[in-house]
Design a protein around this motif. Structure first.
Motif, PDB file in Angstrom:
ATOM      1  N   ASP A  76      -3.465   2.017  -2.542  1.00  0.00           N
ATOM      2  CA  ASP A  76      -2.668   1.248  -3.498  1.00  0.00           C
ATOM      3  C   ASP A  76      -3.321   1.378  -4.877  1.00  0.00           C
ATOM      4  O   ASP A  76      -4.394   0.823  -5.104  1.00  0.00           O
ATOM      5  CB  ASP A  76      -2.600  -0.216  -3.066  1.00  0.00           C
ATOM      6  CG  ASP A  76      -1.653  -1.041  -3.925  1.00  0.00           C
ATOM      7  OD1 ASP A  76      -1.318  -0.592  -5.033  1.00  0.00           O
ATOM      8  OD2 ASP A  76      -1.260  -2.137  -3.483  1.00  0.00           O
ATOM      9  N   SER A  93       0.831  -1.192   0.000  1.00  0.00           N
ATOM     10  CA  SER A  93       0.000   0.000   0.000  1.00  0.00           C
ATOM     11  C   SER A  93       0.868   1.244   0.000  1.00  0.00           C
ATOM     12  O   SER A  93       1.945   1.265   0.566  1.00  0.00           O
ATOM     13  CB  SER A  93      -0.919   0.021   1.218  1.00  0.00           C
ATOM     14  OG  SER A  93      -1.879  -0.980   1.120  1.00  0.00           O
ATOM     15  N   GLN A  94       0.353   2.295  -0.640  1.00  0.00           N
ATOM     16  CA  GLN A  94       1.068   3.548  -0.722  1.00  0.00           C
ATOM     17  C   GLN A  94       0.171   4.681  -0.280  1.00  0.00           C
ATOM     18  O   GLN A  94      -1.036   4.553  -0.225  1.00  0.00           O
ATOM     19  CB  GLN A  94       1.539   3.795  -2.171  1.00  0.00           C
ATOM     20  CG  GLN A  94       2.412   2.692  -2.711  1.00  0.00           C
ATOM     21  CD  GLN A  94       2.667   2.849  -4.193  1.00  0.00           C
ATOM     22  OE1 GLN A  94       2.325   3.846  -4.787  1.00  0.00           O
ATOM     23  NE2 GLN A  94       3.279   1.849  -4.772  1.00  0.00           N
ATOM     24  N   GLN A 149      -2.717   0.002  -7.627  1.00  0.00           N
ATOM     25  CA  GLN A 149      -2.910  -1.280  -8.300  1.00  0.00           C
ATOM     26  C   GLN A 149      -4.207  -1.951  -7.856  1.00  0.00           C
ATOM     27  O   GLN A 149      -4.918  -2.571  -8.648  1.00  0.00           O
ATOM     28  CB  GLN A 149      -1.715  -2.196  -8.041  1.00  0.00           C
ATOM     29  CG  GLN A 149      -1.752  -3.478  -8.864  1.00  0.00           C
ATOM     30  CD  GLN A 149      -0.473  -4.277  -8.735  1.00  0.00           C
ATOM     31  OE1 GLN A 149       0.476  -3.861  -8.075  1.00  0.00           O
ATOM     32  NE2 GLN A 149      -0.444  -5.445  -9.355  1.00  0.00           N
TER      33      GLN A 149
END
Length: 200
Positions: A8, A2-3, A10
């Motif tokens: 996330d 996760s960012q 994606q």
């Protein structure tokens, strides 16, 4: 991984691709995912903006005047108004479910599911295709209504009839106000499909 505080990209792309394949289990997934709140709002904004750009491209390809001014009014301001009205739609659906029908519903779950459910509105970017412009815009709005109904159903134990009515009331407010904002040819402030009412 996760960012950006749990977001996330994606995961979001994967969920949107699944929705494109009509996998509505995405709604059951995102309703309890606290990291899906901001992405849901982003989906709603981007899908609405794509609708606005599609309407603007149609406008340009139809050789209508003032395409630059029109882009700002319809695609930019129209998107802002449409998203604000989407929030009102969501709030109305919530109030109808919880106050009128006395059913359980969670506002954050509604935001997450209905935000993702806005994705089909982005199909209206294809409104520039000659001969099928209106059909594409109408299909995008119809899919938008359909997916939001499924999205709301995933967040409540209310009967399908109650969910449909709650969503229809919110949708009607969204659509009627946007239609009014597009009724003046000289000051069109709505995106996508609503442009047809201004030129006919």
């Amino acid at each position: 991984m996760s960012q950006a505080g749990g977001f996330d990209p994606q995961v979001l792309v994967n969920r949107l691709m699944r929705l494109a394949r009509l996998d509505t289990s995405v709604f059951d997934e995102v309703k309890s995912d606290v990291n899906a709140t901001i992405p849901a709002i982003v989906v709603a904004v981007v899908a609405t903006l794509l609708s606005g750009v599609g309407g603007w491209l149609w406008w340009v390809f139809e050789d209508n005047p003032d395409s630059g001014d029109f882009f700002f009014k319809s695609a930019i301001l129209g998107t802002i108004f449409a998203v604000a009205l989407w929030v009102a739609w969501l709030a109305v659906a919530y109030v109808v479910l919880t106050q009128l029908f006395r059913e359980q519903a969670d506002m954050y779950q509604l935001v997450r599911t209905m935000g993702h459910a806005a994705a089909p509105l982005g199909v209206a970017i294809l409104m520039f295709i000659p001969g099928i412009s209106f059909g594409v815009g109408a299909a995008a709005v119809a899919l938008f209504f359909g997916t939001t109904t499924i999205a709301i159903q995933s967040t409540t134990a209310a009967s399908p009839a109650k969910v449909l009515l709650a969503n229809a009331i919110g949708f009607a407010i969204w659509a009627i106000v946007l239609d009014l904002l597009a009724s003046d040819y000289d000051s069109i402030l709505a995106p996508g499909l609503f442009l047809f009412g201004a030129v006919n």
